[in-house]
Design a protein around this motif. Structure first.
Motif, PDB file in Angstrom:
ATOM      1  N   ILE A  33       0.826  -1.201   0.000  1.00 35.85           N
ATOM      2  CA  ILE A  33       0.000   0.000   0.000  1.00 35.85           C
ATOM      3  C   ILE A  33       0.865   1.257   0.000  1.00 35.85           C
ATOM      4  N   THR A  34       1.991   1.242   0.749  1.00 34.02           N
ATOM      5  CA  THR A  34       2.820   2.444   0.822  1.00 34.02           C
ATOM      6  C   THR A  34       3.472   2.747  -0.521  1.00 34.02           C
TER       7      THR A  34
ATOM      8  N   ASP B 102      -6.687   1.105   3.852  1.00 36.46           N
ATOM      9  CA  ASP B 102      -7.473  -0.043   3.393  1.00 36.46           C
ATOM     10  C   ASP B 102      -8.903  -0.019   3.893  1.00 36.46           C
ATOM     11  N   GLU B 103      -9.086   0.383   5.158  1.00 36.31           N
ATOM     12  CA  GLU B 103     -10.421   0.330   5.744  1.00 36.31           C
ATOM     13  C   GLU B 103     -11.378   1.337   5.100  1.00 36.31           C
ATOM     14  N   LEU B 104     -10.827   2.388   4.482  1.00 35.08           N
ATOM     15  CA  LEU B 104     -11.667   3.441   3.918  1.00 35.08           C
ATOM     16  C   LEU B 104     -11.482   3.576   2.410  1.00 35.08           C
ATOM     17  N   LYS B 105     -11.036   2.508   1.765  1.00 34.30           N
ATOM     18  CA  LYS B 105     -10.872   2.542   0.322  1.00 34.30           C
ATOM     19  C   LYS B 105     -12.148   2.085  -0.374  1.00 34.30           C
ATOM     20  N   PHE B 106     -12.397   2.642  -1.554  1.00 31.55           N
ATOM     21  CA  PHE B 106     -13.503   2.154  -2.370  1.00 31.55           C
ATOM     22  C   PHE B 106     -13.180   0.756  -2.878  1.00 31.55           C
ATOM     23  N   GLY B 107     -11.875   0.438  -3.007  1.00 29.42           N
ATOM     24  CA  GLY B 107     -11.449  -0.884  -3.472  1.00 29.42           C
ATOM     25  C   GLY B 107     -11.133  -0.875  -4.951  1.00 29.42           C
ATOM     26  N   ASP B 108     -11.889  -0.141  -5.728  1.00 31.83           N
ATOM     27  CA  ASP B 108     -11.659  -0.035  -7.167  1.00 31.83           C
ATOM     28  C   ASP B 108     -12.484   1.133  -7.674  1.00 31.83           C
ATOM     29  N   ASN B 109     -12.110   1.618  -8.852  1.00 27.08           N
ATOM     30  CA  ASN B 109     -12.814   2.777  -9.398  1.00 27.08           C
ATOM     31  C   ASN B 109     -14.169   2.427  -9.988  1.00 27.08           C
ATOM     32  N   ASP B 110     -14.459   1.135 -10.179  1.00 29.69           N
ATOM     33  CA  ASP B 110     -15.813   0.745 -10.582  1.00 29.69           C
ATOM     34  C   ASP B 110     -16.800   1.114  -9.481  1.00 29.69           C
ATOM     35  N   THR B 111     -16.476   0.731  -8.245  1.00 29.10           N
ATOM     36  CA  THR B 111     -17.328   1.073  -7.104  1.00 29.10           C
ATOM     37  C   THR B 111     -17.407   2.582  -6.928  1.00 29.10           C
ATOM     38  N   LEU B 112     -16.265   3.253  -7.038  1.00 27.83           N
ATOM     39  CA  LEU B 112     -16.239   4.710  -6.912  1.00 27.83           C
ATOM     40  C   LEU B 112     -17.165   5.359  -7.939  1.00 27.83           C
TER      41      LEU B 112
ATOM     42  N   VAL C 292       3.643   5.829  -5.648  1.00 32.24           N
ATOM     43  CA  VAL C 292       3.595   5.807  -7.110  1.00 32.24           C
ATOM     44  C   VAL C 292       2.385   6.592  -7.622  1.00 32.24           C
ATOM     45  N   ALA C 293       1.253   6.484  -6.923  1.00 31.26           N
ATOM     46  CA  ALA C 293       0.067   7.245  -7.307  1.00 31.26           C
ATOM     47  C   ALA C 293       0.323   8.742  -7.212  1.00 31.26           C
ATOM     48  N   ALA C 294       1.074   9.162  -6.198  1.00 29.42           N
ATOM     49  CA  ALA C 294       1.395  10.582  -6.045  1.00 29.42           C
ATOM     50  C   ALA C 294       2.212  11.082  -7.232  1.00 29.42           C
TER      51      ALA C 294
ATOM     52  N   ILE D 280     -16.125  19.691 -16.508  1.00 25.40           N
ATOM     53  CA  ILE D 280     -16.110  18.225 -16.425  1.00 25.40           C
ATOM     54  C   ILE D 280     -15.226  17.835 -15.244  1.00 25.40           C
ATOM     55  N   PRO D 281     -15.804  17.380 -14.134  1.00 24.51           N
ATOM     56  CA  PRO D 281     -14.984  16.893 -13.017  1.00 24.51           C
ATOM     57  C   PRO D 281     -14.299  15.577 -13.397  1.00 24.51           C
ATOM     58  N   ILE D 282     -13.017  15.464 -13.075  1.00 23.82           N
ATOM     59  CA  ILE D 282     -12.280  14.211 -13.279  1.00 23.82           C
ATOM     60  C   ILE D 282     -11.976  13.649 -11.900  1.00 23.82           C
ATOM     61  N   VAL D 283     -12.550  12.493 -11.619  1.00 27.35           N
ATOM     62  CA  VAL D 283     -12.557  11.929 -10.274  1.00 27.35           C
ATOM     63  C   VAL D 283     -11.628  10.723 -10.200  1.00 27.35           C
ATOM     64  N   ASN D 284     -10.912  10.622  -9.102  1.00 20.92           N
ATOM     65  CA  ASN D 284     -10.121   9.425  -8.820  1.00 20.92           C
ATOM     66  C   ASN D 284     -10.113   9.223  -7.313  1.00 20.92           C
ATOM     67  N   GLU D 285      -9.823   8.005  -6.901  1.00 14.14           N
ATOM     68  CA  GLU D 285      -9.635   7.764  -5.470  1.00 14.14           C
ATOM     69  C   GLU D 285      -8.347   8.432  -5.030  1.00 14.14           C
ATOM     70  N   ASN D 286      -8.371   9.026  -3.846  1.00 18.02           N
ATOM     71  CA  ASN D 286      -7.182   9.693  -3.333  1.00 18.02           C
ATOM     72  C   ASN D 286      -6.229   8.646  -2.757  1.00 18.02           C
ATOM     73  N   ASP D 287      -5.545   7.925  -3.656  1.00 21.03           N
ATOM     74  CA  ASP D 287      -4.688   6.813  -3.251  1.00 21.03           C
ATOM     75  C   ASP D 287      -3.597   7.229  -2.275  1.00 21.03           C
ATOM     76  N   THR D 288      -3.149   8.471  -2.365  1.00 17.46           N
ATOM     77  CA  THR D 288      -2.020   8.907  -1.546  1.00 17.46           C
ATOM     78  C   THR D 288      -2.332   8.866  -0.057  1.00 17.46           C
ATOM     79  N   VAL D 289      -3.590   9.095   0.323  1.00 15.94           N
ATOM     80  CA  VAL D 289      -3.932   9.134   1.744  1.00 15.94           C
ATOM     81  C   VAL D 289      -4.909   8.046   2.168  1.00 15.94           C
ATOM     82  N   ALA D 290      -5.529   7.342   1.217  1.00 15.70           N
ATOM     83  CA  ALA D 290      -6.544   6.343   1.572  1.00 15.70           C
ATOM     84  C   ALA D 290      -5.911   5.171   2.319  1.00 15.70           C
TER      85      ALA D 290
END
Length: 374
Positions: free
Chosen positions: A68-69, A141-151, A74-76, A129-139
Motif C-alpha cells: 500500500i505504501t 485499506d479500511e476506507l478505500k472504495f477498493g476499485d474505481n468501478d465502485t467509486l 507511485v500514485a502521487a 467536467i470533473p475528473i474523479v479518482n480515489e485519493n490513493d495517496t492518503v486512503a
C-alpha cells in the motif's frame, strides 16, 4: 432537464498492455467525445483510473506495486502527470476540467456526502467536467472504495446521474470469458442483477496486469448504480466514440436496466456507502417483521452477532442461512448486543443495568433489500 452522464475508464483502456505507457489515441478520442457531449448540453463526470499506471511508467517500474505504501507513493507521482495530460487535451477544445480526489471516508460522514454533492452540482452548473479518482495517496485499506468501478457507481448515485458507462477491455458481458471459451454467449440486457446467476455468468480479474478490477467489480458497480436509478452500460474502452452511439439508441455493450430511483437518499447512503462493521443473524419471525411488516429490529429476534462495532455503525442483517437481507445503523455496540440478544425490549434495562433504546435498529435507519426506498 439535461442528462447527467458518468463515464469510468479503466487502466487497461488508458494504457498499452505491453508497455504500460498511456494510450494517447484512446485518451484523445475520449476527450473529444466527452467535450462533444458537453457541447450537446449533457452534464459529464469522468472517473479515471491510471494514476498508479502512469506513476509506474514514470518511475520505470515493470509491475504494479504490491504494498500500500509503494502504491500510494507511485500514485502521487502519476496523478499529477495524468491530470496534466487531461488538461492539455481538454484545453485544446476549450473545455474546463476539475480534479476531484475522494476517499470513502469523505462520504461516510453524512455531512461529507452532502458537501461532495454540493461541489459536484456547482461544477456541473459551471459547465466543468470533473475528473474523479480515489485519493490513493492518503486512503487506508479500511476506507478505500477498493476499485474505481465502485467509486464510479457511488459518484453516479451521488450526482443523480442518468447513465453510468463502465469502459473496460472487453466489448460487453459474456456468459464466460470469450478469451478462453469460444462458446461464450454475449449478454445485451440485464433487467435484474439476479439474472446473471441464472445465466451462470463467469467473472474474472483484470488481465492487463495494470488494473485492479475484474468483471465482478463491474457487476457490483452496476448493482449499486441501477438500484439508484442509473442505467449502466459495460462497453469497450478503446472505442470511446461508442458513447454517443449508445446515447442515440445503438445496442452496443451490455446494458443494466435502471431500477426505480430511491426516494430516500439517506437509505442509499446506508446501503451502499457505509462499510458494514458486523453482522446480525435473525430468527424467521424477525425476518418477517422487518421485511414484510416494515417494523424496526428488536433485540428479541437476534440469534447471533459477528464482529466488533460501535453504536451508529452500519451492520449487515442476515437470516439464519447467512443470506443478507438488510443493512442498518445499530443503536447498541457489539458488546451490549451480545448481552441483550434474544431478550424482549422491556428486559433490556434489567440486563444492561441502564436504560437503552427500545429498538436495535429503527426502521428509519433500516434498508431492506428489494425495498423501494433502497
Amino acid at each position: 432537464m439535461s442528462q447527467t452522464i458518468v463515464v469510468k475508464i479503466g487502466t487497461s483502456s488508458l494504457t498499452q498492455v505491453k508497455t504500460g505507457h498511456l494510450a494517447l489515441s484512446t485518451l484523445a478520442t475520449l476527450v473529444e467525445t466527452l467535450t462533444h457531449l458537453r457541447q450537446k448540453g449533457k452534464q459529464v463526470v469522468l472517473v479515471s483510473s491510471g494514476a498508479v499506471g502512469v506513476g509506474c511508467d514514470r518511475l520505470g517500474l515493470s509491475e504494479r506495486p504490491r504494498t500500500i505504501t509503494l502504491k500510494q507513493a507511485v500514485a502521487a507521482v502519476g496523478q499529477g502527470r495524468l491530470m496534466r495530460v487531461y488538461d492539455d487535451l481538454f484545453t485544446c477544445l476549450n473545455q474546463p476540467i476539475a480534479q476531484v480526489l475522494l476517499t470513502r471516508g469523505d462520504l461516510i460522514q453524512r455531512s461529507g456526502y452532502v458537501n461532495a454533492y454540493n461541489t459536484f452540482q456547482q461544477l456541473l452548473k459551471l459547465g466543468v467536467i470533473p475528473i474523479v479518482n480515489e485519493n490513493d495517496t492518503v486512503a487506508v485499506d479500511e476506507l478505500k472504495f477498493g476499485d474505481n468501478d465502485t467509486l464510479s457507481a457511488l459518484v453516479a448515485s451521488l450526482v443523480e446521474a442518468d447513465w453510468l458507462f463502465l469502459l473496460t477491455d472487453v466489448d460487453q458481458l459474456y456468459s464466460a470469458d470469450p478469451r478462453d471459451n469460444p462458446n461464450a454467449q454475449p449478454i445485451d440486457l440485464v433487467t435484474h442483477i439476479e439474472q446473471l446467476q441464472d445465466l451462470q455468468v463467469q467473472t474474472g480479474d483484470s488481465r492487463s496486469g495494470w488494473g485492479t478490477g475484474g468483471m465482478i467489480t463491474k457487476i457490483e458497480a452496476a448493482r449499486i448504480a441501477t438500484s439508484s436509478g442509473v442505467r449502466t452500460v459495460i462497453t469497450e474502452g478503446k472505442s470511446p466514440q461508442n458513447l454517443e452511439k449508445i446515447l442515440d439508441g445503438a445496442t452496443i455493450g451490455t446494458h443494466f436496466a435502471a431500477q426505480a430511483r430511491p426516494v430516500n437518499a439517506r437509505k442509499h447512503w446506508i446501503a451502499n456507502v457505509l462499510i458494514p462493521m458486523g453482522k446480525l443473524y435473525l430468527d424467521p419471525g424477525a425476518v418477517r417483521a422487518i421485511g414484510q411488516q416494515g417494523k424496526s429490529l428488536l433485540a428479541a429476534g437476534i440469534t447471533q452477532i459477528e464482529g466488533e462495532f460501535q453504536a451508529q455503525d452500519s451492520v449487515k442483517i442476515c437470516d439464519l442461512g447467512g443470506r443478507e437481507i438488510a443493512r442498518g445503523l445499530v443503536n447498541y455496540n457489539s458488546a451490549e448486543l451480545q448481552k441483550i440478544k434474544g431478550y424482549r425490549s422491556e428486559k433490556i434495562p434489567e440486563v444492561l443495568g441502564y436504560a437503552g433504546a427500545e429498538t436495535v435498529i429503527h426502521r428509519d435507519n433500516l434498508v431492506i433489500y428489494n425495498d423501494p426506498d433502497r
